[in-house]
Motif scaffolding. Structure first.
Motif, PDB file in Angstrom:
ATOM      1  N   TYR A  77     -15.051   1.604   3.388  1.00  0.00           N
ATOM      2  CA  TYR A  77     -15.946   2.649   2.849  1.00  0.00           C
ATOM      3  C   TYR A  77     -15.140   3.880   2.432  1.00  0.00           C
ATOM      4  O   TYR A  77     -15.293   4.398   1.317  1.00  0.00           O
ATOM      5  N   GLU A  78     -14.261   4.335   3.301  1.00  0.00           N
ATOM      6  CA  GLU A  78     -13.470   5.509   2.991  1.00  0.00           C
ATOM      7  C   GLU A  78     -12.400   5.226   1.935  1.00  0.00           C
ATOM      8  O   GLU A  78     -12.020   6.122   1.184  1.00  0.00           O
ATOM      9  N   GLN A  79     -11.932   4.002   1.865  1.00  0.00           N
ATOM     10  CA  GLN A  79     -10.954   3.670   0.827  1.00  0.00           C
ATOM     11  C   GLN A  79     -11.595   3.773  -0.553  1.00  0.00           C
ATOM     12  O   GLN A  79     -10.972   4.251  -1.509  1.00  0.00           O
ATOM     13  N   GLU A  80     -12.855   3.369  -0.652  1.00  0.00           N
ATOM     14  CA  GLU A  80     -13.581   3.518  -1.914  1.00  0.00           C
ATOM     15  C   GLU A  80     -13.764   5.001  -2.254  1.00  0.00           C
ATOM     16  O   GLU A  80     -13.590   5.419  -3.403  1.00  0.00           O
ATOM     17  N   LEU A  81     -14.104   5.798  -1.237  1.00  0.00           N
ATOM     18  CA  LEU A  81     -14.221   7.241  -1.429  1.00  0.00           C
ATOM     19  C   LEU A  81     -12.896   7.842  -1.892  1.00  0.00           C
ATOM     20  O   LEU A  81     -12.856   8.678  -2.809  1.00  0.00           O
TER      21      LEU A  81
END
Length: 200
Positions: free
Chosen positions: A67-71
């Motif tokens: 999730y944070e990698q996409e962010l």
């Protein structure tokens, strides 16, 4: 300097920041709003202002790191220099913190270190203290434990209801947060470390 705002709810702080950017009291470009709740009212606010709006939820991903990698990829594409949390109701994890150390600001509705967590206003009110306030701080890996940038007190009158206190706290937030964001931008701009690198 380019800003991104993360929000999860109504978006009153988002609106105050967006207005300050529009007026030039925050000398930066607000390039996007990210929201982690598809039904949040802040999305409507952002769209009405013509600000690029992105929304997805952690449950859409296999884990928080994904999730944070996409962010992080979104922030990278938009060359975001400073992330501002405005009612974003999730803890920031190591994927974002590694890249944006001391470049993620949060505002908390209490005088930290007192009353951290989700219900700072209510907790202070129920504790019967005579003073609470707002705190702007950099985000670290704890719950409202990062380095404090600024604080402003709000006194609690014995005649106050929780709703009255909440309203006063929010009014102070809307005044303090844009000012501190601008001060942070000025400090970061004096260094060579703030500018985002799109390489790698």
């Amino acid at each position: 300097m380019k800003l991104a705002i993360f929000a999860s709810g109504n978006g009153s702080n988002f609106a105050a920041i967006a207005e300050a950017v529009k007026e030039g009291t925050i000398n930066a470009e607000l390039v996007l709003l990210f929201c982690d709740k598809r039904q949040a009212y802040v999305i409507q606010r952002s769209q009405e202002l013509g600000i690029s709006t992105i929304c997805f939820e952690p449950k859409d991903f296999v884990n928080k790191a994904a999730y944070e990698q996409e962010l992080l990829q979104i922030l990278k594409v938009n060359q975001v220099d400073l992330v501002v949390l405005a009612g974003y109701m999730r803890l920031i994890g190591p994927t974002l913190l590694k890249v944006y150390s001391n470049r993620i600001l949060n505002i908390h509705p209490a005088l930290l270190p007192d009353f951290p967590g989700l219900h700072g206003i209510r907790d202070a009110f129920e504790a019967g203290v005579i003073e609470t306030g707002v705190t702007v701080h950099f985000v670290d890996d704890g719950v409202d434990t990062g380095p404090i940038v600024a604080q402003e007190s709000v006194f609690i009158d014995e005649k106050d209801t929780l709703e009255m206190l909440e309203e006063r706290i929010h009014q102070v937030e809307h005044q303090v947060y844009p000012k501190v964001i601008q001060e942070t931008i000025e400090k970061l701009s004096k260094t060579n470390e703030w500018k985002w690198s799109v390489e790698g």
